[in-house]
Design a protein around this motif. Sequence first.
Motif, PDB file in Angstrom:
ATOM      1  N   ALA A  11       0.987  -1.231   0.087  1.00 54.53           N
ATOM      2  CA  ALA A  11       0.011  -0.101   0.077  1.00 54.53           C
ATOM      3  C   ALA A  11       0.857   1.174   0.009  1.00 54.53           C
ATOM      4  CB  ALA A  11      -0.768   0.004   1.154  1.00 54.53           C
ATOM      5  N   ALA A  12       1.946   1.197   0.629  1.00 51.94           N
ATOM      6  CA  ALA A  12       2.755   2.417   0.690  1.00 51.94           C
ATOM      7  C   ALA A  12       3.260   2.741  -0.502  1.00 51.94           C
ATOM      8  CB  ALA A  12       3.869   2.287   1.941  1.00 51.94           C
ATOM      9  N   ALA A  13       4.054   1.634  -0.947  1.00 57.82           N
ATOM     10  CA  ALA A  13       4.710   1.665  -2.313  1.00 57.82           C
ATOM     11  C   ALA A  13       3.720   2.101  -3.402  1.00 57.82           C
ATOM     12  CB  ALA A  13       5.454   0.275  -2.697  1.00 57.82           C
ATOM     13  N   MET A  14       2.479   1.623  -3.557  1.00 59.92           N
ATOM     14  CA  MET A  14       1.291   1.851  -4.382  1.00 59.92           C
ATOM     15  C   MET A  14       1.077   3.369  -4.373  1.00 59.92           C
ATOM     16  SD  MET A  14       1.533  -0.245  -6.686  1.00 59.92           S
ATOM     17  CE  MET A  14       0.322   0.148  -7.645  1.00 59.92           C
ATOM     18  N   VAL A  15       0.598   3.650  -3.190  1.00 63.55           N
ATOM     19  CA  VAL A  15      -0.016   4.863  -2.898  1.00 63.55           C
ATOM     20  C   VAL A  15       1.202   6.159  -3.089  1.00 63.55           C
ATOM     21  CG1 VAL A  15      -0.863   6.626  -1.234  1.00 63.55           C
ATOM     22  CG2 VAL A  15      -1.873   4.354  -1.519  1.00 63.55           C
ATOM     23  N   LEU A  16       2.379   5.891  -2.734  1.00 65.71           N
ATOM     24  CA  LEU A  16       3.428   6.935  -3.107  1.00 65.71           C
ATOM     25  C   LEU A  16       3.625   6.973  -4.536  1.00 65.71           C
ATOM     26  CD1 LEU A  16       5.981   6.356  -0.270  1.00 65.71           C
ATOM     27  CD2 LEU A  16       4.387   8.167  -0.730  1.00 65.71           C
ATOM     28  N   ASP A  86      -5.215   0.525   6.302  1.00 65.30           N
ATOM     29  CA  ASP A  86      -5.607   0.751   4.958  1.00 65.30           C
ATOM     30  C   ASP A  86      -5.733   2.268   4.837  1.00 65.30           C
ATOM     31  OD1 ASP A  86      -5.962  -1.912   4.329  1.00 65.30           O
ATOM     32  OD2 ASP A  86      -8.085  -2.168   4.896  1.00 65.30           O
ATOM     33  N   PHE A  87      -5.804   3.111   5.818  1.00 64.08           N
ATOM     34  CA  PHE A  87      -5.956   4.445   5.737  1.00 64.08           C
ATOM     35  C   PHE A  87      -4.760   5.234   5.760  1.00 64.08           C
ATOM     36  CE2 PHE A  87     -10.004   2.637   6.415  1.00 64.08           C
ATOM     37  CZ  PHE A  87     -10.806   2.844   5.587  1.00 64.08           C
ATOM     38  N   GLN A  88      -4.063   5.565   4.958  1.00 61.79           N
ATOM     39  CA  GLN A  88      -2.695   6.126   5.101  1.00 61.79           C
ATOM     40  C   GLN A  88      -2.848   7.570   5.111  1.00 61.79           C
ATOM     41  OE1 GLN A  88       0.613   4.877   2.735  1.00 61.79           O
ATOM     42  NE2 GLN A  88       0.674   6.977   1.829  1.00 61.79           N
ATOM     43  N   ILE A  89      -2.142   8.309   6.161  1.00 66.52           N
ATOM     44  CA  ILE A  89      -2.273   9.991   6.023  1.00 66.52           C
ATOM     45  C   ILE A  89      -1.197  10.312   5.388  1.00 66.52           C
ATOM     46  CG2 ILE A  89      -1.067  10.358   8.253  1.00 66.52           C
ATOM     47  CD1 ILE A  89      -4.013  12.337   7.283  1.00 66.52           C
ATOM     48  N   GLN A  90      -1.372  11.695   4.639  1.00 70.75           N
ATOM     49  CA  GLN A  90      -0.186  11.936   3.862  1.00 70.75           C
ATOM     50  C   GLN A  90      -0.298  13.678   4.057  1.00 70.75           C
ATOM     51  OE1 GLN A  90      -1.694  10.412   0.063  1.00 70.75           O
ATOM     52  NE2 GLN A  90       0.162   9.172  -0.090  1.00 70.75           N
ATOM     53  N   TRP A  91       0.826  14.300   3.771  1.00 74.47           N
ATOM     54  CA  TRP A  91       1.042  15.580   4.279  1.00 74.47           C
ATOM     55  C   TRP A  91       2.217  16.002   2.840  1.00 74.47           C
ATOM     56  CZ3 TRP A  91       2.296  12.246   7.800  1.00 74.47           C
ATOM     57  CH2 TRP A  91       3.752  12.034   7.973  1.00 74.47           C
ATOM     58  N   ASP A  92       2.280  17.225   2.585  1.00 76.30           N
ATOM     59  CA  ASP A  92       3.570  17.587   1.688  1.00 76.30           C
ATOM     60  C   ASP A  92       3.424  16.660   0.608  1.00 76.30           C
ATOM     61  OD1 ASP A  92       5.178  19.434   1.165  1.00 76.30           O
ATOM     62  OD2 ASP A  92       6.965  18.674   2.514  1.00 76.30           O
ATOM     63  N   ASP A  93       4.608  16.799  -0.234  1.00 77.60           N
ATOM     64  CA  ASP A  93       4.766  15.909  -1.258  1.00 77.60           C
ATOM     65  C   ASP A  93       6.088  14.975  -1.280  1.00 77.60           C
ATOM     66  OD1 ASP A  93       2.615  17.060  -2.762  1.00 77.60           O
ATOM     67  OD2 ASP A  93       3.870  18.709  -3.615  1.00 77.60           O
ATOM     68  N   ASP A  95       8.601  11.916  -0.275  1.00 79.36           N
ATOM     69  CA  ASP A  95       8.588  10.584  -0.234  1.00 79.36           C
ATOM     70  C   ASP A  95       8.388  10.074   0.966  1.00 79.36           C
ATOM     71  OD1 ASP A  95       9.231  10.363  -2.983  1.00 79.36           O
ATOM     72  OD2 ASP A  95      11.100   9.849  -3.021  1.00 79.36           O
ATOM     73  N   ASP A  96       8.578  10.592   2.175  1.00 74.73           N
ATOM     74  CA  ASP A  96       8.248   9.913   3.733  1.00 74.73           C
ATOM     75  C   ASP A  96       7.229  10.752   4.244  1.00 74.73           C
ATOM     76  OD1 ASP A  96      10.531   8.217   3.348  1.00 74.73           O
ATOM     77  OD2 ASP A  96      12.043   9.651   3.887  1.00 74.73           O
ATOM     78  N   ALA A  97       6.424  11.706   3.408  1.00 76.04           N
ATOM     79  CA  ALA A  97       5.333  12.245   3.897  1.00 76.04           C
ATOM     80  C   ALA A  97       4.069  11.549   4.059  1.00 76.04           C
ATOM     81  CB  ALA A  97       5.243  13.807   3.255  1.00 76.04           C
TER      82      ALA A  97
END
Length: 182
Positions: A11-16, A86-93, A95-97
């Motif tokens: 999931a992390a790899a695909m969403v990023l 299943d629910f990943q939080i994201q901020w900024d752009d 790779d580790d955000a």
Amino acid sequence: MKQRLLALAMAAAMVLGLTACGGSGSSSEGRTGDTMETFFFDFTVNSAYLTKDYEGYTPAEGNALLVADITVKNTNQKSIEMYDTDFQIQWDDGDDAFAYPITINTETYEELDPVGDSQLPGTYTLAVDEERTGELVYEVPAGFTDFSIAYLEQFVDEDGNESTGDTFFVYFTAEDQTGVSA
């Protein structure tokens, strides 16, 4: 546990990858209060806020806690096992955000107990048409208020082959209740 580790990594790899390259599946976006209709379930981010403490849990120095109230409804034809990761939080752009809820030790991928009664557990089952509302709690860098919660559909066929489907992003600005001005 092995399946959960694989799902997290995938999931992390695909969403990023999707946020950077556009991905192969389609993506949908929504805002607070919008119902996102996935293949397996519907979900709605009802509200979100930042805090310095959640039921006695405090973040590392330089971080805050993001608390997202979410409703999930099983629209599938059978019971489904849900993971808060299943629910990943994201901020900024960067790779580790991104982050996963605090119910997972991201070094060992061990599931941890919720710290509050309103918090969704790491793993739970939703019966057909069952709806559940709870909080997802994430540790995020202080200073950010704009976030998205991302969900990536993942499928396994009868031969064990894995594939991904659509990605769903819910964008929002979290209410800052930390008492620290940015």
